[in-house]
Design an enzyme around this catalytic site. Structure first.
Site, PDB file in Angstrom:
ATOM      1  N   GLU A   9     -29.892  10.919  81.262  1.00  0.00           N
ATOM      2  CA  GLU A   9     -29.883   9.486  81.588  1.00  0.00           C
ATOM      3  C   GLU A   9     -30.153   9.286  83.080  1.00  0.00           C
ATOM      4  OE1 GLU A   9     -26.224   7.365  80.781  1.00  0.00           O
ATOM      5  OE2 GLU A   9     -27.054   5.462  81.461  1.00  0.00           O
ATOM      6  N   ILE A  55     -22.297  -3.125  77.792  1.00  0.00           N
ATOM      7  CA  ILE A  55     -23.052  -2.290  76.854  1.00  0.00           C
ATOM      8  C   ILE A  55     -24.457  -2.876  76.639  1.00  0.00           C
ATOM      9  CG2 ILE A  55     -23.064  -1.246  74.549  1.00  0.00           C
ATOM     10  CD1 ILE A  55     -20.781  -0.335  76.615  1.00  0.00           C
TER      11      ILE A  55
END
Ligand SMILES: Cc1cc2nc3c(=O)[nH]c(=O)nc-3n(C[C@H](O)[C@H](O)[C@H](O)COP(=O)(O)OP(=O)(O)OC[C@H]3O[C@@H](n4cnc5c(N)ncnc54)[C@H](O)[C@@H]3O)c2cc1C
Length: 382
Positions: free
Chosen positions: A243, A159
Site C-alpha cells: 500500500e 474507510i
C-alpha cells in the site's frame, strides 16, 4: 518520464489504462469530484476492460502482473483520467483484496476476489477506528465467538469506498490485547448489525467515498475469517508495504500531472508582455519540481523492484522512506503548481487546485509521516 523497470508489458498496460481513462473517466472526472460521487457502473467497466485485474493472479480472475504493473497502471489512470478521487475509489481493491489473494481459501477467493476483478463488485479495507489508526495493535472492534459465527461490535472510520462496498475486509480483535489478538474477517453488505453510520466530507479525494462504519452485534460466519485466528497482524503489515509503495506511486503520478499542467500554463500565460516561461524564476521552479519528481520516482521504482525480489528485511523501512520522500515531493510540486497558476491556481475550475488538496492526504493515509519515521528509525537500528 517512466520507471526504469518498465518493459513492453508495462507499455501495454499504460496503453490499456490510457484508453480506459480517456473514455470512461476524463470526460466525467471533474463533475464526479464536485458531486463527491462517481458512477458506480465504473467498477464493472474497469473489470470488463481488464483494468481492475491488473496485478492479480489469473487463477483468481485477474490479468496477472505484480506491483510494478500496478504502479504503472495507477499512474496512467491518474494522468489520463485527471481525477484522483475516482482512481483511489476504484482502487480500494488494492488494499482490501491482497490478504484474501495471499491467505484466503480457494472458496473465499472465488466468493470475494473474482467477483471484484471480473464483475465490478466493490471491496474496502477496514483497519482504522475512531479511537486511533496509527496504533493498529491497539484496535478494539471486538469479535466474540458464538458457535460458527463471530459477533462483532465496534466501529471503523475513514474507510475508503465504505458506503459503496459490497464487503469490507475488517480487522477485529478475536483474542487478547496487542498484535497477537487480531484477525481479518470479511463483513458483507446487508449483514444484520452492520451499517454505514456516516459518509464523511473531506479536504480532497472528493470522488472517492469515505465512511464511518458501525458494527452492533453483527453476526459473521467464522468461514469469512482470512487465515488462522489471531494471525492477522503480520498480514496487515505485509499489506502496508505494498500500500505504501502504491501511495508513493500515486504521489509520483499526481506530481507528474501537476508538473505537466504547470509547463503548459507557463507557456500560455503572458506576464509583462511575455510568456511566464520566459521568466528564469519560473523555469527554475519547474526545474526544482522536475528534479524532486525524478528523485521520488527513482526511489519508488527501486524499492518496488527490491520488494518484488522478496525476502528482503529492509523493504518495510525502504517502503516507508519511499512514501515519505514521495509525499513531501508531491506536496511541494502541487504547491509550486498552484503558485505558477497564480489566482487561477486557487480556483476550483483549475486542476492543480484539486491536486493540491488531494496531495494533503498522502502524509496521513496508509500510515502517517511520523509513523513512517518510527519504522525507518527502527529499521536503521537506532
Ligand atoms: C481520506 C482517507 C482515507 C482513508 N482510507 C482508509 C481505509 O480505506 N481504510 C483504513 O483502515 N483507514 C483509512 N484511512 C485512515 C488512515 O490510515 C489513518 O488516518 C492513519 O493511519 C492515521 O490514523 P489516525 O487518523 O487515527 O491518526 P492518529 O493515529 O490519531 O495520529 C494523530 C497524529 O499523531 C501522530 N502519532 C501517532 N502515533 C505516533 C507516534 N508513535 N509517534 C509520533 N507521532 C505519532 C500521527 O502521526 C498523527 O500526526 C484513511 C484516512 C483518510 C484521511
Amino acid at each position: 518520464m517512466s520507471y526504469l523497470f518498465e518493459g513492453e508489458d508495462h507499455q501495454a498496460i499504460r496503453a490499456t489504462c490510457r484508453k480506459f481513462a480517456q473514455a470512461h473517466i476524463a470526460p466525467h472526472g471533474a463533475d464526479w469530484e464536485e458531486a463527491e460521487e462517481l458512477l458506480v457502473e465504473l467498477y464493472a467497466a474497469a473489470a470488463k476492460a481488464g483494468v481492475a485485474g491488473i496485478g492479480y493472479p489469473e487463477a483468481q480472475g485477474g490479468q496477472g502482473g505484480d506491483l510494478s504493473h500496478v504502479l504503472v497502471a495507477c499512474e496512467e489512470l491518474i494522468i489520463s483520467g485527471r481525477s484522483v478521487g475516482t482512481i483511489v475509489g476504484l482502487g480500494t481493491h488494492g488494499i482490501a483484496l491482497p490478504p484474501i489473494v495471499r491467505f484466503g481459501t480457494p472458496e473465499q477467493q472465488a466468493r470475494f476476489v473474482t467477483p471484484c476483478l471480473r464483475d465490478g463488485k466493490i471491496s474496502a479495507l477496514g483497519i482504522t477506528e475512531p479511537g486511533g489508526g496509527s496504533d493498529v495493535a491497539g484496535l478494539t472492534t471486538k469479535a466474540e465467538r458464538d458457535g460458527d459465527h463471530y459477533v462483532i461490535t465496534g466501529a471503523k472510520t475513514f474507510i475508503t469506498s465504505g458506503t459503496r462496498a459490497d464487503f469490507v475486509t475488517t480487522a477485529v480483535r478475536t483474542g487478547g490485547p496487542g498484535h497477537g489478538g487480531i484477525s481479518l474477517v470479511v463483513i458483507e453488505k446487508g449483514t444484520p448489525g452492520f451499517s454505514v453510520s456516516k459518509k464523511l466530507k473531506k479536504t480532497g479525494w472528493w470522488a472517492s467515498d469515505t465512511a464511518e462504519l458501525h458494527f452492533d452485534g453483527c453476526r459473521v460466519p467464522v468461514s469469512n475469517r482470512i487465515g488462522p485466528e489471531n494471525s492477522a497482524f503480520p498480514m496487515i503489515m505485509m499489506n502496508f508495504v505494498a500500500e505504501r509503495l502504491a501511495l508513493a506511486g500515486q504521489c509520483v503520478a499526481i506530481a507528474e500531472l501537476a508538473y505537466r499542467e504547470s509547463i503548459n500554463y507557463a507557456r500560455e500565460r503572458k506576464v509583462f508582455g511575455k510568456p511566464l516561461m520566459g521568466m528564469q524564476v519560473t523555469r527554475h521552479k519547474l526545474a526544482d519540481m522536475a528534479s524532486q519528481l525524478a528523485a521520488a520516482r527513482s526511489l519508488t521504482g527501486e524499492v518496488c523492484v527490491r520488494a518484488l525480489r522478496g525476502n528482503d528485511p529492509a523493504v518495510a523501512g525502504l517502503a516507508a522512506k519511499a512514501k515519505n520522500v514521495a509525499t513531501d515531493m508531491c506536496s511541494f510540486v502541487c504547491d509550486q503548481a498552484v503558485q505558477i497558476h497564480g489566482g487561477y491556481g486557487y480556483m476550483r475550475e483549475t486542476l492543480v487546485e484539486r491536486l493540491y488538496r488531494d496531495a494533503r492526504l498522502y502524509p496521513i493515509g496508509g500510515g502517517t509521516r511520523e509513523i513512517m519515521n518510527e519504522l525507518i528509525a527502527k529499521t536503521e537500528g537506532y
